[in-house]
Design an enzyme around this catalytic site. Structure first.
Site, PDB file in Angstrom:
ATOM      1  N   SER A 196      54.652  53.904  28.593  1.00  0.00           N
ATOM      2  CA  SER A 196      56.028  54.532  28.193  1.00  0.00           C
ATOM      3  C   SER A 196      55.981  55.837  27.164  1.00  0.00           C
ATOM      4  O   SER A 196      56.847  56.543  27.184  1.00  0.00           O
ATOM      5  CB  SER A 196      56.877  53.451  28.117  1.00  0.00           C
ATOM      6  OG  SER A 196      56.599  53.075  26.669  1.00  0.00           O
ATOM      7  N   CYS A 197      54.784  55.875  26.564  1.00  0.00           N
ATOM      8  CA  CYS A 197      54.954  56.711  25.350  1.00  0.00           C
ATOM      9  C   CYS A 197      53.891  57.799  25.613  1.00  0.00           C
ATOM     10  O   CYS A 197      54.328  59.137  25.232  1.00  0.00           O
ATOM     11  CB  CYS A 197      54.462  55.901  24.057  1.00  0.00           C
ATOM     12  SG  CYS A 197      55.764  55.005  23.848  1.00  0.00           S
ATOM     13  N   PHE A 198      52.508  57.397  25.736  1.00  0.00           N
ATOM     14  CA  PHE A 198      51.727  58.812  25.774  1.00  0.00           C
ATOM     15  C   PHE A 198      52.143  59.900  26.670  1.00  0.00           C
ATOM     16  O   PHE A 198      52.076  60.824  26.434  1.00  0.00           O
ATOM     17  CB  PHE A 198      50.006  58.229  25.690  1.00  0.00           C
ATOM     18  CG  PHE A 198      49.566  57.614  24.897  1.00  0.00           C
ATOM     19  CD1 PHE A 198      50.181  57.328  23.522  1.00  0.00           C
ATOM     20  CD2 PHE A 198      48.268  56.742  25.084  1.00  0.00           C
ATOM     21  CE1 PHE A 198      49.734  56.604  22.457  1.00  0.00           C
ATOM     22  CE2 PHE A 198      47.612  56.178  23.826  1.00  0.00           C
ATOM     23  CZ  PHE A 198      48.375  55.838  22.611  1.00  0.00           C
ATOM     24  N   LYS A 242      54.733  60.601  28.033  1.00  0.00           N
ATOM     25  CA  LYS A 242      55.974  61.296  27.811  1.00  0.00           C
ATOM     26  C   LYS A 242      55.988  62.212  26.590  1.00  0.00           C
ATOM     27  O   LYS A 242      56.420  63.453  26.515  1.00  0.00           O
ATOM     28  CB  LYS A 242      57.346  60.632  28.018  1.00  0.00           C
ATOM     29  CG  LYS A 242      57.844  60.180  26.684  1.00  0.00           C
ATOM     30  CD  LYS A 242      58.970  59.247  27.015  1.00  0.00           C
ATOM     31  CE  LYS A 242      59.109  58.197  25.603  1.00  0.00           C
ATOM     32  NZ  LYS A 242      59.202  58.960  24.209  1.00  0.00           N
ATOM     33  N   ASP A 243      55.227  61.602  25.626  1.00  0.00           N
ATOM     34  CA  ASP A 243      55.251  62.330  24.148  1.00  0.00           C
ATOM     35  C   ASP A 243      54.277  63.462  24.310  1.00  0.00           C
ATOM     36  O   ASP A 243      54.598  64.478  23.844  1.00  0.00           O
ATOM     37  CB  ASP A 243      54.909  61.190  23.235  1.00  0.00           C
ATOM     38  CG  ASP A 243      55.978  60.492  23.100  1.00  0.00           C
ATOM     39  OD1 ASP A 243      57.015  60.560  23.617  1.00  0.00           O
ATOM     40  OD2 ASP A 243      55.703  59.245  22.366  1.00  0.00           O
TER      41      ASP A 243
END
Ligand code: UDX
Length: 454
Positions: free
Chosen positions: A277-279, A281-282
């Site tokens: 969910s993070c890498f 998108k970020d």
């Protein structure tokens, strides 16, 4: 800790875990979400998603009366002294820039609620947002909709979170630092006081509290995720170089490299690449942010590009063993983006499944936890896949098994297990969990980062 009353806007995995951990320390916590079904589940002590240890802790804090959930943001805000905003900040699919709609709406709603409050209120942005968002968007909307002054009536902080799925409760209770990005000193002092009490002896050399301005704190989070993802892409690139030379094992290479104290061995695990969910998108959001200011973030973009290719490399290894995949049955072991979660967001298994189907193969998949989430993800991708209830069922009569996530359940499987159930005993180890010498002596075998062909 009982003097603080905390509200949390958003009950995704970071929001709910944070709420549960605050409540466990005796803080009266009220979280809010518009999702009625989730409110009902949370108030019964049932987490709406899987996360290690969450079920037990949620039940406990709900039973103790320290955590409640409501659909009314206003109620949550008015019953608290401090509000944490932990809403999703997904990326826009066209230009991959950050989508701040949920963040903006949260700030508007908090501002409107604060019109009815006479005392000071602290607002803490915990979601990952590009630099400038907390001050220029959140601060502005809070001021416009409350008619109050930031830094006087309303405190404003950006405090990035560093929770990893599967271990988010430990990450919350035992962080390695607390980063406080403050609009003004009073806001920072209040939050520091809360965390000094919350963490007690843990704060100190092991876990310093560091204070900075809001924008620096916003960039710390991107620095973290971009660096970690780049470290993985780096080792994956090195593993492709390793594969050019027979006998070189990237596991040994990474061990050697990681023993340098300046580098360390963490996040040097090569495999089918990063998801979650993070890498994704970020990294994309900060590249788009830089581009919108006329800067090309070249290293971060390369980390994304290397990662995009890495999942498909597992398919190339399967082709090395089987030739044309048309008409073959491929079994995917582990579907979630990593073990310990049922999260399918940007899971490498999705790219692998889509590629294998495009090549005319039939795909089966098994994951110990990702069940409903897997059905949803593959539906969304329009990838036809048969999901099974056990590892035996998934490899049964298949031509190649590809390990996509390193669940414990797969680690102890012997070559004989694959040989007795598969149509063609053939394994591609995309997470480097098997002994290449043993497996290649018993069946057709390929592993990322180790060329055992010759
Ligand atoms: C990450 C960050 O670790 C966390 O600090 C941040 O708050 C959110 O993003 P998460 O996405 O939950 O957490 O998982 P993480 O354990 O970091 O793994 C991310 C991906 O990298 C997974 O797909 C994992 O399989 C992959 N990975 C991790 C590797 O391929 N190799 C490694 O050595 C480590």
């Amino acid at each position: 800790m009982s003097e603080y009353r905390v509200s949390i806007v958003g009950t995704g995995f970071v929001g709910l875990v944070t709420a549960v951990c605050f409540a466990d320390r005796g803080i009266k916590t009220i979280c809010s979400t518009r999702n009625e079904k989730n409110v009902e589940m949370i108030n019964k002590g049932i987490p709406p998603f899987f996360e290690n240890g969450l079920e037990e802790l949620l039940k406990k804090v709900v039973d103790e009366g320290n955590l409640v959930c409501t659909t009314s943001r206003e109620e949550a805000i008015l019953k608290s002294d401090m509000t944490l905003i932990i809403v999703g900040t997904p990326f826009n699919h066209i230009d991959k820039s950050i989508n701040l709609d949920y963040m903006e709406q949260a700030a508007i709603d908090i501002g409107k609620a604060l019109v009815k409050k006479n005392s000071y209120h602290l607002v803490v942005v915990r979601s990952t947002v590009v630099p400038g968002t907390s001050r220029n968007m959140v601060g502005k909307q809070l001021k416009n909709h409350s008619g109050k002054e930031i830094g006087k009536d309303i405190g404003l902080i950006m405090q990035p979170e560093f929770l990893a799925e599967g271990r988010s409760i430990e990450d919350t209770f035992w962080p390695d630092r607390v980063v406080i990005g403050e609009y003004d000193e009073k806001s920072g002092d209040l939050l520091q006081e809360l965390y000094e009490e919350f963490y007690g002896d843990h704060i100190g050399e092991k876990c310093p509290i560091i204070r900075m301005n809001i924008e620096s704190a916003e960039l710390v989070k991107y620095g973290n995720n971009c660096f970690l993802a780049t470290k993985i892409s780096f080792i994956n690139e090195l593993s492709r170089i390793a594969e050019l030379v027979p006998g070189v094992d990237i596991g040994k290479v990474a061990h050697g490299v990681g023993l340098d104290y300046r580098i360390n061995h963490r996040f040097l695990g090569s495999g089918v690449g990063w998801g979650g969910s993070c890498f994704p998108k970020d990294l994309n959001a900060i590249v788009a942010f830089a581009r919108s200011h006329g800067l090309e973030a070249q290293i971060i973009q390369s980390a994304i590009d290397v990662n995009d290719n890495q999942a498909l490399h597992a398919v190339a290894l399967a082709e090395e063993l089987l030739g044309d995949l048309k008409g073959k049955t491929i079994a995917l072991l582990g579907l979630a983006f990593k073990p310990g979660t049922d999260d399918m967001r940007y899971a490498p298994s999705r790219r692998i499944a889509a590629d294998v189907v495009a090549k005319g193969a039939v795909v089966k998949g098994y994951d110990p936890k990702a069940k409903e989430s897997a059905v949803e993800a593959f539906d969304q991708d329009k990838t036809v896949i048969t999901l099974t209830e056990s590892v035996i069922d998934v490899i049964k009569d298949s031509d190649c098994a590809i390990v996509c996530a390193e669940w414990d359940e797969f680690e102890n499987l012997e070559p004989s297990f694959f040989k007795s159930h598969m149509r063609t005993p053939c394994v591609v180890d995309g997470r480097r969990i098997y002994d290449p010498i043993l497996f290649s002596s018993e069946l057709q075998f390929r592993i990322i980062g180790y060329n055992i062909k010759d």
